[in-house]
Structure formats: C-alpha cells, structure tokens
Design an enzyme around this catalytic site. Structure first.
Site, mmCIF file in Angstrom:
data_model
loop_
_atom_site.group_PDB
_atom_site.id
_atom_site.type_symbol
_atom_site.label_atom_id
_atom_site.label_comp_id
_atom_site.label_asym_id
_atom_site.label_seq_id
_atom_site.Cartn_x
_atom_site.Cartn_y
_atom_site.Cartn_z
ATOM 1 N N CYS A 270 0.839 -1.211 0.000
ATOM 2 C CA CYS A 270 0.000 0.000 0.000
ATOM 3 C C CYS A 270 0.872 1.259 0.000
ATOM 4 O O CYS A 270 1.725 1.423 0.876
ATOM 5 C CB CYS A 270 -0.910 0.022 1.222
ATOM 6 N N ASP A 314 10.835 45.981 -10.877
ATOM 7 C CA ASP A 314 10.450 47.347 -11.178
ATOM 8 C C ASP A 314 11.072 48.209 -10.078
ATOM 9 O O ASP A 314 11.349 47.711 -8.979
ATOM 10 C CB ASP A 314 8.927 47.475 -11.178
ATOM 11 N N THR A 316 10.069 51.693 -8.813
ATOM 12 C CA THR A 316 9.205 52.460 -7.913
ATOM 13 C C THR A 316 8.225 51.566 -7.181
ATOM 14 O O THR A 316 7.490 50.793 -7.783
ATOM 15 C CB THR A 316 8.431 53.526 -8.713
ATOM 16 N N ASP A 511 4.479 46.256 -8.749
ATOM 17 C CA ASP A 511 3.347 46.633 -7.901
ATOM 18 C C ASP A 511 2.273 47.447 -8.604
ATOM 19 O O ASP A 511 1.237 47.748 -7.999
ATOM 20 C CB ASP A 511 3.841 47.422 -6.684
#
Length: 631
Positions: A270, A314, A316, A511
């Site tokens: 099993c 990114d 900023t 963001d």
C-alpha cells in the site's frame, strides 16, 4: 451505501475506540482464560466492523476505475478471512482505521495556520443608520458606501476609509506586523485588523469576500488545492503502482501457491505514505507562508521559484518605498500656483507613485478635469475649463521639447541630480513646468538582494520607465547586476520573453498596473501587497507586507517545502522496500507490516508538520512570527 459511508466517517474515532476495546478484551481472554473460541469470535467481529468502511470506499473507487489502497486492503482482509486468519484480518483493519484517524488529527494540525485566518474573518458590523442609530449587520450584506462604527477592542469588519475619529490599529492579520498603526480621517483601514484604541466611523469600500483579508483567505484556500509537478507525478504514479502491486501479489500467489504470502504482499505494498506525504508538505508550507504575509497562489509556484536564476525588479514601489516626494518644481511658463492646482487636479485621477507625489502638494483651489485620457507608458491628457493639458514623461510632450534648448538643459540638470521628471504643459504652450521627484530606497533592499544571491539567484536586474540617471543612482546603491531605463510596460515584457528564450528562469517583482504585462509573462510573478489589484490578480506570489525580506523568505520557504516533499517520498519508498525485504527473509508478517506501514504515514505527516514552525533565516532583519515586526 453513501449513508453508511457517511455514518462510518462521522463516527470513525468512536468506531476505532470500540475496536481497540474489543481487541484488548480478546487478548485478555486468550491469555488469562484460554478462551480460544471467544477470541476468534471477537476477532471476526472486529474484522467485519473494520472491513465495512474500507470495502465501501474500495467499491466507490472501482466505480470510477481507480484501484485505490482500500481495494488492496479489502482484498487482503477478505483473503485473510477465507484462510481463517481472523486475528490478522482484525488487526489489519484496526491498524488501517487507526491510521486514518491519526492522519485526520495530524493533518488538521497542519492546516491550523489557515484555520487561524478563517477564525479572524469578521462576521458582523455596526452599521450607522440615517438617523444616527446603529444596528448589527452580517458583513456579507454590506455594500460600498455604508458607514460603519468601530470602537476600542473591536475587529474592523470592512475595508474602507476613516470618516471621523482617530485610532490605533493592529494590522498583524494583514501585514504580519503587530506594531500599532495610527489612523486618522482619510486613512485606509482593512477588515480583520483590530482597533486597539479609539473610536472611528468608516466609509465602506469593500466587505465580505471582496476585502483584502477575504482575498487573502481565498488565495490560500486555492493554493492548498493546487498541485506541484511532484504531486501530480505521485498521483499518476499511484494510479499505476497500486494495480501493479495487485498483479505482483497474484503472481506471487500463483508461483508460490502461498495465499497468505500473496495477501501479505497486498497489505505491505500500500502506497499510503507516498500519497499523503506530498500534499501534507504543501498544506504546511503554504500555511506557514500565509501566517507570514507570503501568499503562494499554488504549490506549483514553490516548485518554479526554486529554479529561478534571474530576478527582475520594477523600481518604484518595489526597490523604493513608493512614496516619492517633489524635490524640485521649475516653472518655465505660467503661474506657479495655477500650475500646481491644475497638476494636482489631473494627477488625483491617476494611481502611479509619481502622481501621488504631485497630489501631496497643496492646491489653492479645487479643479475638475474632464475628458481624461491615459496614454500607456507616457502619462495623462485632460481638459480643464476647455483647455487641454499634458502631464507625463518626455515622450508625451516630445513636440514641446523639440528645439527647446532651455527646457532640455533643465531636464538634464534635474535628472543628473537623481530626480525622476514629470513635465506639465498646456496644449497651447502657454504653461510649462518640470516636477523633479525623488523616491527613497527600501531600508532592507541592499541586504535582501545580497541574500537572494546567496540563495542561488545569479542575476538581479532593474527594469524601470525612469530616466537613465535616476536608474543609475538607484542601481549604484544596490547589488544590481544590470539595469534598463526608459522602458515602457511592453518593453519590460519583451525583455523578460527574450531572457526566457536564452534559457533563464525569471521572476519579476512589481506593484503597479504598468507592471502587469511583465508580470503576466514571467515564470514567477511577484506582486507587492501595497500595489494595485491588477498587479496582484496576475501575480503568482503576493507579498502582503511590501517588504523585500518577504521575498527572501519566499525563496527559502519554497526550497524548504520541496525538500520536505522529497524527504517524505524517500521515507515512503524506503518503507515499502524494507517491508518487502523483511517479508521475503521471514521477519515481517501481515499485521506487523501493516503497523510499520501506518507508522510510516504518521512519520511523513509529522515531518511535514515541521514546516509549520519553519523560520526563514534573514540576516539582520529577523523574521520572527506572524505577530512580530517583519522589518
């Protein structure tokens, strides 16, 4: 049949307790009173009680053409009854049922982190009626615009903005940090946070499942239902492995003419620990991340994140705090205050961090722009009192810049000082100004990036729409390997695609709305929790506390979770191997093998539970607990 299955599922623990008592009485009667017949009768009763739920589950599996573990155990137990091994049948079914109960208890523990989130979800709110009175309302029935009263010690029931009053709010449930945050008129508050001191009224912007907290719970629930490549492989492997064990057992029986040995092969083969080990690790790892404000949108994200060799950022709001301020305002044409009034009015309709810097200036009068047009990657066009204005980067006002020596000189001077520039111009060229805007690096950025390199990330890249000088100034202060300035949203996405064709596994951290094209094509899209809904919707990983330490912790947690999965797979396979070796050398029998098999299931579950307490290692910024400051 369904009702019987539901009965056994509901009273599983009680049934196992009854089976345990009967087995104890049978053994006592056997050793103390030599009651062999009574012993066998009790064993038959225990075996039948245990076989019924296992057999019903096996039948359900066969109906959908799946040879499950329950099928193997059912055949083995029925075979044990046929050859008169009633004690083996009883003990095997008891162990199997006991294993299921212990699995349920321990798996419930691994889900405790997520359950804590569910328990924190607000249920009701004090809604302020038109006559000033309040009444309790279920949060699911609240609409945007409703006013809610929140007093000291209460849970904030909605997302919204403070209309009246001041308060200290514990935002640990959203940001993972228990520091008190002062809230006043105009500030945002979030559902699930606790108002520790003060009384405020809030204008609802979102309620129920639509709140930030509701989306966090939804993301975690969806992630726990997802599968890694490893888990999908194990599930597929189990579909073929179980019939294979059944075939081997039949062949063993035919070759050796030993039915007991064939039945034992079924029991020992099993793959229980193999099947349960991977999802247990997944649940524990995702739960750990959720408690720390790290939301994996699926366990497959963890698998992919381990292989990332390049991280692009990114600038900023990601490497910087995202709260730039206007450092310079140079007016070349027009009245200074009038230009401020017009620029603030237009930029209030935007959500870019540079726009927010301009809106923080104090206007003299309220103006109402019309015909607003967003020009992707460039800026805004709008009308005020029938006059058209442009506000954005150089590309937006290229016709104004052309042949304007003074303007170009001032632009170069301001950008060389490390400022991002926003140009304001009227369409008739009667008004012209330059806003020089600067942002500050996140305090933990340099250390976090160094740690990413220590974790195996070979390249750190900054992609920004800002000018070359500003980008260079930021890059010089960080362990950035390369940077690319003046990039439009499409340029960032194209850059990522190009790197992928070179064989790089790339994560992108952003963001804003302008980051969504790059996020959508990255192998792992990471959104800062302070960013826009669009960025978070297309992301694979959300850092609720917009903190680069959380990004480092994400890499560590992903690696630890996959490592834990592999440990569980190894434990499961070694257990099966050792059981078969022990069986064929004569040291393992059916009941003892089943006991070892069930113990292996518990071992992989307990091993997975270690992930719940796993603490990512962050150098100077210790990542403590969900109720401690993350910075």
């Amino acid at each position: 049949m369904v009702k019987i299955q539901q009965f056994f599922a509901k009273y599983r623990q009680l049934i196992v307790t009854l089976m345990t008592v009967l087995l104890a009485l049978a053994e006592a009667a056997r050793w103390l009173g030599q009651m062999t017949v009574g012993y066998q009768v009790v064993m038959i009763i225990v075996g039948i009680i245990g076989l019924i739920p296992i057999l019903l589950t096996a039948i359900s599996s066969l109906q959908v053409r799946l040879v499950s573990i329950d099928v193997l155990v059912s055949i083995a137990v029925i075979g044990a009854f046929i050859i008169g091994e009633y004690n083996e049948a009883a003990i095997v079914t008891w162990l199997f049922m006991l294993g299921e109960v212990l699995e349920e208890i321990t798996l419930r523990k691994t889900r405790s982190a997520v359950k804590q989130l569910d328990d924190l979800a607000p249920q009701t709110a004090s809604v302020i009626d038109s006559d000033g009175t309040t009444h309790q309302e279920d949060v699911d029935f609240l609409d945007p615009g409703m006013h809610v009263l929140i007093r000291t010690g209460s849970q904030v029931p909605v997302d919204g903005r403070v209309l009246t009053g001041t308060a200290l709010v514990n935002e640990a449930s959203i940001t993972g940090e228990s520091r008190m945050v002062h809230k006043q008129v105009g500030d945002e508050v979030f559902a699930g946070t606790i108002l520790e001191n003060g009384t405020i009224t809030v204008n609802t912007t979102a309620a129920g499942d639509n709140t930030t907290f509701g989306k966090i719970i939804e993301l975690v629930d969806e992630a726990q239902d997802s599968q890694t490549k490893t888990q999908r492989f194990i599930d597929k492997f189990s579909q073929y492995y179980t019939p294979f064990v059944l075939l081997v057992a039949v062949l063993v029986g035919i070759i050796t003419r030993d039915l007991r040995l064939a039945i034992t092969v079924m029991v020992l083969g099993c793959p229980g620990a193999l099947v349960i080990g991977v999802p247990a690790s997944t649940v524990a790892g995702i739960g750990n991340g959720a408690r720390r404000g790290i939301l994996f949108k699926g366990s497959n994200v963890m698998d992919t994140l381990r292989h990332v060799d390049t991280v692009a950022f990114d600038k900023t709001g990601t490497l910087t705090v995202g709260r730039p301020t206007v450092q310079t305002l140079l007016v070349l044409k027009g009245d200074r205050q009038t230009i401020i009034d017009q620029a603030v009015a237009i930029e209030r309709l935007a959500n870019h961090p540079l726009a927010q810097a301009i809106t923080n200036l104090k206007p003299r009068q309220e103006l109402h722009p019309t015909n607003l047009q967003t020009i992707k990657g460039q800026g805004l066009r709008a009308q005020i009192a029938q006059q058209e204005f442009l506000i954005g980067n150089r590309n937006l006002v290229s016709d104004v810049i052309t042949n304007n020596t003074k303007l170009n000189h001032e632009l170069n001077r301001i950008t060389h000082a490390g400022n991002s520039v926003v140009i304001f111009a009227s369409a008739d060229h009667t008004e012209l100004a330059i806003f020089g805007i600067q942002d500050q690096l996140r305090p933990q950025a340099a250390l976090a990036l160094q740690q990413l390199k220590q974790l195996g990330v070979t390249r750190l890249i900054m992609l920004t729409g800002d000018n070359q000088n500003t980008a260079r100034k930021i890059a010089d202060d960080l362990p950035i390997d390369e940077f690319h300035a003046g990039m439009l949203p499409a340029d960032k996405a194209d850059f990522i695609k190009e790197e992928q064709t070179k064989g790089h596994q790339l994560a992108f951290v952003g963001d804003g709305i302008n980051d969504s094209p790059a996020l959508s094509v990255a192998d792992v899209a990471v959104a800062m929790g302070s960013g826009t809904d669009v960025a978070m919707d297309v992301s694979d990983l959300v850092l609720v506390k917009s903190n680069l330490n959380s990004l480092v912790a994400s890499f560590q947690l992903a690696s630890q979770t996959i490592k834990n999965m592999n440990e569980n797979i190894l434990i499961a396979l070694l257990t099966v191997l050792l059981l078969f070796v022990g069986l064929f050398v004569g040291y393992i029998e059916m009941a003892s093998g089943m006991l070892i098999h069930e113990l292996s299931i518990l071992i992989v579950i307990f091993n997975s539970m270690r992930l719940i307490k796993y603490l990512p290692k962050l150098d100077s910024y210790q990542f403590l607990s969900p109720n401690n400051n993350l910075e």
